[in-house]
Design an enzyme around this catalytic site. Sequence first.
Site, PDB file in Angstrom:
ATOM      1  N   LYS A   1       0.812  -1.217   0.000  1.00  0.00           N
ATOM      2  CA  LYS A   1       0.000   0.000   0.000  1.00  0.00           C
ATOM      3  C   LYS A   1       0.846   1.268   0.000  1.00  0.00           C
ATOM      4  CE  LYS A   1      -4.022  -2.237   1.768  1.00  0.00           C
ATOM      5  NZ  LYS A   1      -4.443  -2.788   0.526  1.00  0.00           N
ATOM      6  N   CYS A   2       1.986   1.207  -0.603  1.00  0.00           N
ATOM      7  CA  CYS A   2       2.936   2.319  -0.664  1.00  0.00           C
ATOM      8  C   CYS A   2       2.790   3.029  -2.004  1.00  0.00           C
ATOM      9  CB  CYS A   2       4.347   1.752  -0.503  1.00  0.00           C
ATOM     10  SG  CYS A   2       5.692   2.928  -0.675  1.00  0.00           S
ATOM     11  N   GLY A   3       3.112   4.297  -2.043  1.00  0.00           N
ATOM     12  CA  GLY A   3       3.095   5.033  -3.298  1.00  0.00           C
ATOM     13  C   GLY A   3       4.087   4.491  -4.312  1.00  0.00           C
ATOM     14  N   LEU A   4       5.069   3.734  -3.853  1.00  0.00           N
ATOM     15  CA  LEU A   4       6.086   3.155  -4.731  1.00  0.00           C
ATOM     16  C   LEU A   4       5.743   1.720  -5.162  1.00  0.00           C
ATOM     17  CD1 LEU A   4       9.204   4.331  -2.670  1.00  0.00           C
ATOM     18  CD2 LEU A   4       8.215   5.433  -4.687  1.00  0.00           C
ATOM     19  N   THR A   5       4.620   1.199  -4.694  1.00  0.00           N
ATOM     20  CA  THR A   5       4.264  -0.203  -4.932  1.00  0.00           C
ATOM     21  C   THR A   5       4.140  -0.535  -6.407  1.00  0.00           C
ATOM     22  OG1 THR A   5       3.188  -0.419  -2.786  1.00  0.00           O
ATOM     23  CG2 THR A   5       2.525  -1.983  -4.489  1.00  0.00           C
TER      24      THR A   5
END
Length: 177
Positions: free
Chosen positions: A44-48
């Site tokens: 659930k990360c912006g970098l996922t």
Amino acid sequence: MGTSASVLEQSSVHDFTVKDSTGKDVNLSIYKGKVLLIVNVASKCGLTNSNYTQLTEIYRKYKDRGFEILAFPCNQFLQQEPGTIEETVQFVCERFKAEYPIFAKVKVNGSNTEPLYKYLKANGGGLMGTTIKWNFTKFLINKKGEVIRRYGARIEPSSIEVDIEKALEEPEENQGK
């Protein structure tokens, strides 16, 4: 192997045993002779999206040449890996078609840091010190199990392909610090 002193006595990644996503022990010596990219991941990360997409592409491109990605889910950064390990594996395999191993959730910082990550941080060098700053920190490991380089979270996997290729081309007996 739970103390820092014993971790620092390990000479390579191959000296560690970790848990897979089903809780079984995996001795990392099974990866001797392979180049590894070890990554702490989160769903659930912006970098996922960019990281998982590129990790899958890189894995498919280099897996037949002796390259493996070892993904370790971590919930230490804004609780961006909140689900069960089963949910994480399902997410990564269905959405990103990951074929590389996803291991049990780990802590990469603090008093309960996974011993492998203590070793990686102690041997990763660079300006990042001995803490992991965010999801998707990457460690490139040579065929002997030694850390070649550490990459910060914002370094996209596709940008380190040159380093991966160089490590794959290097004869195992020439690798080392």
